[in-house]
Design a protein around this motif. Structure first.
Motif, PDB file in Angstrom:
ATOM      1  N   TYR A  85      61.562 120.839  27.842  1.00 51.42           N
ATOM      2  CA  TYR A  85      62.021 120.179  28.940  1.00 51.42           C
ATOM      3  C   TYR A  85      63.465 120.596  29.199  1.00 51.42           C
ATOM      4  N   GLU A  86      64.168 120.855  28.449  1.00 51.96           N
ATOM      5  CA  GLU A  86      65.698 121.269  28.508  1.00 51.96           C
ATOM      6  C   GLU A  86      66.269 122.486  27.870  1.00 51.96           C
ATOM      7  N   LYS A  87      65.546 123.546  28.311  1.00 52.48           N
ATOM      8  CA  LYS A  87      65.575 124.830  27.456  1.00 52.48           C
ATOM      9  C   LYS A  87      67.105 125.259  27.762  1.00 52.48           C
ATOM     10  N   ASP A  88      67.755 124.839  28.982  1.00 50.81           N
ATOM     11  CA  ASP A  88      69.091 125.411  28.986  1.00 50.81           C
ATOM     12  C   ASP A  88      70.281 124.635  28.726  1.00 50.81           C
ATOM     13  N   LYS A  89      69.915 123.527  27.975  1.00 50.29           N
ATOM     14  CA  LYS A  89      70.845 122.511  27.474  1.00 50.29           C
ATOM     15  C   LYS A  89      71.189 122.842  25.915  1.00 50.29           C
ATOM     16  N   GLU A  90      72.496 122.322  25.724  1.00 49.10           N
ATOM     17  CA  GLU A  90      72.873 122.637  24.374  1.00 49.10           C
ATOM     18  C   GLU A  90      72.904 121.106  23.590  1.00 49.10           C
ATOM     19  N   GLU A  91      72.628 120.114  24.366  1.00 50.29           N
ATOM     20  CA  GLU A  91      72.986 118.859  24.047  1.00 50.29           C
ATOM     21  C   GLU A  91      72.080 118.088  24.815  1.00 50.29           C
ATOM     22  N   VAL A  92      71.689 116.940  24.311  1.00 51.45           N
ATOM     23  CA  VAL A  92      70.848 116.012  25.078  1.00 51.45           C
ATOM     24  C   VAL A  92      71.421 114.517  24.526  1.00 51.45           C
ATOM     25  N   VAL A  93      71.211 113.432  25.413  1.00 46.05           N
ATOM     26  CA  VAL A  93      71.762 112.157  24.948  1.00 46.05           C
ATOM     27  C   VAL A  93      70.585 111.327  25.155  1.00 46.05           C
ATOM     28  N   PHE A  94      70.405 110.400  24.097  1.00 47.99           N
ATOM     29  CA  PHE A  94      69.468 109.372  24.143  1.00 47.99           C
ATOM     30  C   PHE A  94      70.349 108.064  24.067  1.00 47.99           C
ATOM     31  N   ASP A  95      69.817 106.995  25.313  1.00 50.80           N
ATOM     32  CA  ASP A  95      70.049 105.768  25.031  1.00 50.80           C
ATOM     33  C   ASP A  95      69.011 104.784  24.278  1.00 50.80           C
ATOM     34  N   THR A  96      69.607 104.237  23.254  1.00 53.01           N
ATOM     35  CA  THR A  96      68.872 103.679  22.181  1.00 53.01           C
ATOM     36  C   THR A  96      69.122 102.076  21.940  1.00 53.01           C
ATOM     37  N   MET A  97      68.606 101.489  21.067  1.00 57.00           N
ATOM     38  CA  MET A  97      69.226 100.254  20.687  1.00 57.00           C
ATOM     39  C   MET A  97      70.066 100.320  19.678  1.00 57.00           C
ATOM     40  N   SER A  98      70.619 101.449  19.109  1.00 58.62           N
ATOM     41  CA  SER A  98      71.617 101.675  18.447  1.00 58.62           C
ATOM     42  C   SER A  98      72.940 102.370  19.204  1.00 58.62           C
ATOM     43  N   GLY A  99      72.799 102.276  20.661  1.00 54.84           N
ATOM     44  CA  GLY A  99      73.671 102.932  21.476  1.00 54.84           C
ATOM     45  C   GLY A  99      73.431 104.397  21.723  1.00 54.84           C
ATOM     46  N   PRO A 100      74.416 104.920  22.338  1.00 57.53           N
ATOM     47  CA  PRO A 100      74.058 106.496  22.832  1.00 57.53           C
ATOM     48  C   PRO A 100      74.069 107.144  21.488  1.00 57.53           C
ATOM     49  N   LEU A 101      72.985 108.101  21.531  1.00 53.53           N
ATOM     50  CA  LEU A 101      73.058 109.072  20.482  1.00 53.53           C
ATOM     51  C   LEU A 101      72.597 110.503  21.002  1.00 53.53           C
ATOM     52  N   THR A 102      73.189 111.508  20.316  1.00 51.34           N
ATOM     53  CA  THR A 102      73.022 112.805  20.745  1.00 51.34           C
ATOM     54  C   THR A 102      72.391 113.689  19.750  1.00 51.34           C
ATOM     55  N   VAL A 103      71.806 114.500  20.382  1.00 50.55           N
ATOM     56  CA  VAL A 103      71.503 115.950  19.474  1.00 50.55           C
ATOM     57  C   VAL A 103      71.808 117.049  20.170  1.00 50.55           C
ATOM     58  N   ALA A 104      72.559 118.054  19.444  1.00 53.47           N
ATOM     59  CA  ALA A 104      72.830 119.230  19.691  1.00 53.47           C
ATOM     60  C   ALA A 104      72.283 120.608  18.956  1.00 53.47           C
ATOM     61  N   ARG A 105      72.431 121.611  19.819  1.00 54.04           N
ATOM     62  CA  ARG A 105      71.780 122.785  19.193  1.00 54.04           C
ATOM     63  C   ARG A 105      73.076 123.425  18.398  1.00 54.04           C
ATOM     64  N   LYS A 106      73.141 123.643  17.152  1.00 50.79           N
ATOM     65  CA  LYS A 106      74.181 124.163  16.451  1.00 50.79           C
ATOM     66  C   LYS A 106      73.525 125.359  15.572  1.00 50.79           C
TER      67      LYS A 106
END
Length: 263
Positions: A85-106
């Motif tokens: 879905y987000e093939k060109d992104k290096e980071e996505v942000v999730f809004d969750t019960m624990s606040g904003p969480l990021t997943v990044a490609r490294k």
């Protein structure tokens, strides 16, 4: 509704921790999400919807109900987004019960930015020893109970009593020891959530990695989860946050039938 199954904290299918990831245009009913979760019968099923700000609202469900934080299903969700879905992104942000969480490609890892649980040392009890089968050297409480065992073999060979674990304080039980090859070796148990043993627990390492980072005096922790499926977690402490990295592997892609009530 598309549903993907990915194995997290591994680069091989049938290892790591499997998670179902449902990518949706709108939210189904809570009852439907619980039924889908119980049908999958994994430790977690993740549900997400894209928001107007480009973030994704992410929720995690266990067979025992919704949970406030889950590492492996977040990693799996990020992996699915990057792949489909987000093939060109290096980071996505999730809004969750624990606040904003990021997943990044490294490079070849997917790295999550998670809150570390604040740990408070608690007395070791006979009840802990009876539940685990080994008397812990130390015990710590965050959201979960963390018990430090004498040796790696004690962790690997532990035959916990699920009913006695249910009576201990904390949502989950994690047992850990210093590893021979790894900075830490651990296993995680969640009978209160109807998950006898979580194969690789990301949120558990938000307890385990802060402990070992302080104990070993190092920011970077390489951790091994010694479940039957096994998994490897790359951690780095950044103040009150844990940078938690791992790999993932795709197992299946499915379409949940539109006849399912509540979709």
């Amino acid at each position: 509704m598309k549903q993907y199954i990915a194995d997290a904290f591994t680069d091989e299918i049938f290892k790591g921790n499997q998670a179902a990831v449902c990518v949706m245009d709108k939210w189904p009913s809570e009852d439907t999400m619980m039924h889908i979760t119980m049908e999958n019968n994994f430790s977690e099923t993740a549900f997400m919807v894209k928001e107007e700000n480009g973030h994704y609202r992410l929720r995690w469900f266990t067979p025992g109900g919704e949970i406030d934080l889950c590492g492996h299903a977040t990693l799996a969700s990020g992996y699915i987004l990057f792949r489909f879905y987000e093939k060109d992104k290096e980071e996505v942000v999730f809004d969750t019960m624990s606040g904003p969480l990021t997943v990044a490609r490294k490079k070849d890892l997917y790295v999550m930015d998670f809150p570390a649980y604040e740990l408070k040392q608690v007395p070791v009890t006979d009840e802990m020893e009876e539940a685990i089968g080994v008397r812990p050297l130390e015990a710590w409480m965050g959201r979960d109970l963390l018990c430090v065992l004498p040796t790696e073999e004690d962790v690997r060979n532990a035959e916990v009593d699920q009913e006695k674990v249910k009576k201990l304080d904390g949502l989950l039980l994690h047992i850990t020891a210093r590893g021979k090859k790894w900075d830490s070796v651990s296993r995680s148990f969640a009978p209160k959530l109807l998950v006898p043993e979580d194969p690789v627990c990301g949120s558990g390492h938000c307890h385990i990695m802060p402990y070992w980072s302080k104990k070993l005096g190092k920011k970077e922790i390489l951790a091994y989860q010694a479940s039957r499926r096994s998994g490897i977690l790359h951690g780095r402490m950044e103040g009150s946050r844990v940078r938690l990295g791992g790999r993932a592997a795709l197992y299946s892609i499915a379409e949940i039938a539109d006849t399912v009530k509540g979709l």
